[in-house]
Design a protein around this motif. Structure first.
Motif, PDB file in Angstrom:
ATOM      1  N   LYS A  37       5.657  29.616  34.403  1.00  0.00           N
ATOM      2  CA  LYS A  37       5.834  29.597  32.953  1.00  0.00           C
ATOM      3  C   LYS A  37       5.044  30.759  32.359  1.00  0.00           C
ATOM      4  O   LYS A  37       3.921  31.028  32.769  1.00  0.00           O
ATOM      5  CB  LYS A  37       5.323  28.290  32.360  1.00  0.00           C
ATOM      6  CG  LYS A  37       6.077  27.068  32.814  1.00  0.00           C
ATOM      7  CD  LYS A  37       5.486  25.824  32.213  1.00  0.00           C
ATOM      8  CE  LYS A  37       6.171  24.589  32.754  1.00  0.00           C
ATOM      9  NZ  LYS A  37       5.579  23.358  32.205  1.00  0.00           N
ATOM     10  N   PHE A  38       5.661  31.422  31.408  1.00  0.00           N
ATOM     11  CA  PHE A  38       5.031  32.528  30.706  1.00  0.00           C
ATOM     12  C   PHE A  38       5.224  32.316  29.219  1.00  0.00           C
ATOM     13  O   PHE A  38       6.205  31.700  28.799  1.00  0.00           O
ATOM     14  CB  PHE A  38       5.682  33.864  31.092  1.00  0.00           C
ATOM     15  CG  PHE A  38       5.576  34.197  32.539  1.00  0.00           C
ATOM     16  CD1 PHE A  38       4.512  34.944  33.007  1.00  0.00           C
ATOM     17  CD2 PHE A  38       6.533  33.775  33.448  1.00  0.00           C
ATOM     18  CE1 PHE A  38       4.400  35.269  34.350  1.00  0.00           C
ATOM     19  CE2 PHE A  38       6.439  34.095  34.787  1.00  0.00           C
ATOM     20  CZ  PHE A  38       5.367  34.842  35.238  1.00  0.00           C
ATOM     21  N   MET A  56      11.834  45.048  21.822  1.00  0.00           N
ATOM     22  CA  MET A  56      10.899  44.875  22.931  1.00  0.00           C
ATOM     23  C   MET A  56      11.094  43.503  23.590  1.00  0.00           C
ATOM     24  O   MET A  56      11.028  43.366  24.813  1.00  0.00           O
ATOM     25  CB  MET A  56       9.453  45.016  22.430  1.00  0.00           C
ATOM     26  CG  MET A  56       8.435  45.016  23.535  1.00  0.00           C
ATOM     27  SD  MET A  56       6.780  45.424  22.992  1.00  0.00           S
ATOM     28  CE  MET A  56       6.285  43.930  22.188  1.00  0.00           C
ATOM     29  N   MET A  57      11.376  42.478  22.781  1.00  0.00           N
ATOM     30  CA  MET A  57      11.614  41.140  23.307  1.00  0.00           C
ATOM     31  C   MET A  57      12.887  41.131  24.158  1.00  0.00           C
ATOM     32  O   MET A  57      12.903  40.559  25.254  1.00  0.00           O
ATOM     33  CB  MET A  57      11.730  40.141  22.154  1.00  0.00           C
ATOM     34  CG  MET A  57      11.918  38.716  22.599  1.00  0.00           C
ATOM     35  SD  MET A  57      11.893  37.521  21.248  1.00  0.00           S
ATOM     36  CE  MET A  57      13.415  37.888  20.417  1.00  0.00           C
ATOM     37  N   VAL A  65      14.552  42.116  31.928  1.00  0.00           N
ATOM     38  CA  VAL A  65      13.775  42.252  33.163  1.00  0.00           C
ATOM     39  C   VAL A  65      13.653  40.897  33.855  1.00  0.00           C
ATOM     40  O   VAL A  65      13.878  40.768  35.060  1.00  0.00           O
ATOM     41  CB  VAL A  65      12.385  42.853  32.873  1.00  0.00           C
ATOM     42  CG1 VAL A  65      11.486  42.765  34.096  1.00  0.00           C
ATOM     43  CG2 VAL A  65      12.509  44.290  32.397  1.00  0.00           C
ATOM     44  N   PHE A  66      13.306  39.855  33.104  1.00  0.00           N
ATOM     45  CA  PHE A  66      13.176  38.512  33.682  1.00  0.00           C
ATOM     46  C   PHE A  66      14.494  38.021  34.262  1.00  0.00           C
ATOM     47  O   PHE A  66      14.517  37.315  35.256  1.00  0.00           O
ATOM     48  CB  PHE A  66      12.719  37.510  32.620  1.00  0.00           C
ATOM     49  CG  PHE A  66      11.236  37.455  32.415  1.00  0.00           C
ATOM     50  CD1 PHE A  66      10.373  37.185  33.453  1.00  0.00           C
ATOM     51  CD2 PHE A  66      10.700  37.644  31.153  1.00  0.00           C
ATOM     52  CE1 PHE A  66       9.003  37.112  33.262  1.00  0.00           C
ATOM     53  CE2 PHE A  66       9.330  37.569  30.938  1.00  0.00           C
ATOM     54  CZ  PHE A  66       8.495  37.309  31.999  1.00  0.00           C
ATOM     55  N   CYS A  99      13.695  32.895  49.194  1.00  0.00           N
ATOM     56  CA  CYS A  99      15.087  32.695  49.614  1.00  0.00           C
ATOM     57  C   CYS A  99      16.034  33.790  49.129  1.00  0.00           C
ATOM     58  O   CYS A  99      17.168  33.855  49.585  1.00  0.00           O
ATOM     59  CB  CYS A  99      15.594  31.338  49.141  1.00  0.00           C
ATOM     60  SG  CYS A  99      15.741  31.180  47.355  1.00  0.00           S
ATOM     61  N   GLY A 100      15.611  34.634  48.190  1.00  0.00           N
ATOM     62  CA  GLY A 100      16.449  35.725  47.723  1.00  0.00           C
ATOM     63  C   GLY A 100      17.422  35.379  46.610  1.00  0.00           C
ATOM     64  O   GLY A 100      18.156  36.244  46.147  1.00  0.00           O
ATOM     65  N   GLU A 101      17.454  34.126  46.174  1.00  0.00           N
ATOM     66  CA  GLU A 101      18.351  33.719  45.088  1.00  0.00           C
ATOM     67  C   GLU A 101      17.859  34.263  43.746  1.00  0.00           C
ATOM     68  O   GLU A 101      16.659  34.466  43.547  1.00  0.00           O
ATOM     69  CB  GLU A 101      18.413  32.187  44.997  1.00  0.00           C
ATOM     70  CG  GLU A 101      19.108  31.517  46.140  1.00  0.00           C
ATOM     71  CD  GLU A 101      20.609  31.722  46.120  1.00  0.00           C
ATOM     72  OE1 GLU A 101      21.197  31.797  45.028  1.00  0.00           O
ATOM     73  OE2 GLU A 101      21.188  31.826  47.211  1.00  0.00           O
ATOM     74  N   LEU A 102      18.799  34.481  42.822  1.00  0.00           N
ATOM     75  CA  LEU A 102      18.420  34.843  41.458  1.00  0.00           C
ATOM     76  C   LEU A 102      17.685  33.674  40.813  1.00  0.00           C
ATOM     77  O   LEU A 102      18.101  32.514  40.958  1.00  0.00           O
ATOM     78  CB  LEU A 102      19.654  35.171  40.619  1.00  0.00           C
ATOM     79  CG  LEU A 102      20.211  36.571  40.733  1.00  0.00           C
ATOM     80  CD1 LEU A 102      21.485  36.696  39.905  1.00  0.00           C
ATOM     81  CD2 LEU A 102      19.215  37.618  40.292  1.00  0.00           C
ATOM     82  N   LEU A 103      16.593  33.962  40.146  1.00  0.00           N
ATOM     83  CA  LEU A 103      15.822  32.918  39.486  1.00  0.00           C
ATOM     84  C   LEU A 103      16.477  32.527  38.167  1.00  0.00           C
ATOM     85  O   LEU A 103      17.082  33.356  37.490  1.00  0.00           O
ATOM     86  CB  LEU A 103      14.387  33.396  39.234  1.00  0.00           C
ATOM     87  CG  LEU A 103      13.568  33.690  40.491  1.00  0.00           C
ATOM     88  CD1 LEU A 103      12.227  34.277  40.113  1.00  0.00           C
ATOM     89  CD2 LEU A 103      13.387  32.447  41.333  1.00  0.00           C
ATOM     90  N   LYS A 104      16.347  31.256  37.816  1.00  0.00           N
ATOM     91  CA  LYS A 104      16.897  30.736  36.567  1.00  0.00           C
ATOM     92  C   LYS A 104      15.884  30.991  35.453  1.00  0.00           C
ATOM     93  O   LYS A 104      14.699  30.697  35.604  1.00  0.00           O
ATOM     94  CB  LYS A 104      17.164  29.239  36.711  1.00  0.00           C
ATOM     95  CG  LYS A 104      17.730  28.600  35.485  1.00  0.00           C
ATOM     96  CD  LYS A 104      17.948  27.121  35.705  1.00  0.00           C
ATOM     97  CE  LYS A 104      18.367  26.464  34.411  1.00  0.00           C
ATOM     98  NZ  LYS A 104      18.385  25.016  34.541  1.00  0.00           N
TER      99      LYS A 104
END
Length: 79
Positions: A39-40, A51-52, A58-59, A67-72
Motif C-alpha cells: 500500500k502506498f 504528475m499524478m 508507472v504503477f 511469478c511475473g504476472e501484472l500487478l493489480k
C-alpha cells in the motif's frame, strides 16, 4: 510513500481551506496469485494533476518479481 507499517492515529491536522486543493490517493498493489501486496499513499495539488497521472501509469505496468504476472492496481481517492 509506502504505508504497510504506519498506523493512522487520527485525522489530518490540515484545515479544510488548505485541504480543498489536495487530492489524497491511496494505491493498493496486489499480485493476482497472492504473492505480493503493498500500500502506498500520496497527495497531489489539483494543479499537479499531470504528475499524478504519470505516477499511475508507472504503477499500472508493474509485474510481480515472483511469478511475473501484472500487478493489480486499486486506487482510493479523497478529494
Amino acid at each position: 510513500m509506502e504505508i504497510d507499517n504506519i498506523q493512522d492515529n487520527g485525522k489530518d491536522s490540515i484545515d479544510s481551506s488548505e485541504n480543498s486543493e489536495l487530492i489524497k490517493v491511496r494505491a493498493i498493489i496486489t499480485c493476482p496469485n497472492g504473492d505480493y501486496k503493498k500500500k502506498f499513499r500520496n497527495q497531489f495539488l489539483r494543479k499537479e494533476m499531470e504528475m499524478m497521472i504519470v505516477s499511475f501509469k508507472v504503477f499500472d505496468w508493474l509485474t510481480c518479481n515472483k511469478c511475473g504476472e501484472l500487478l493489480k492496481l486499486d486506487l482510493e481517492f479523497n478529494i
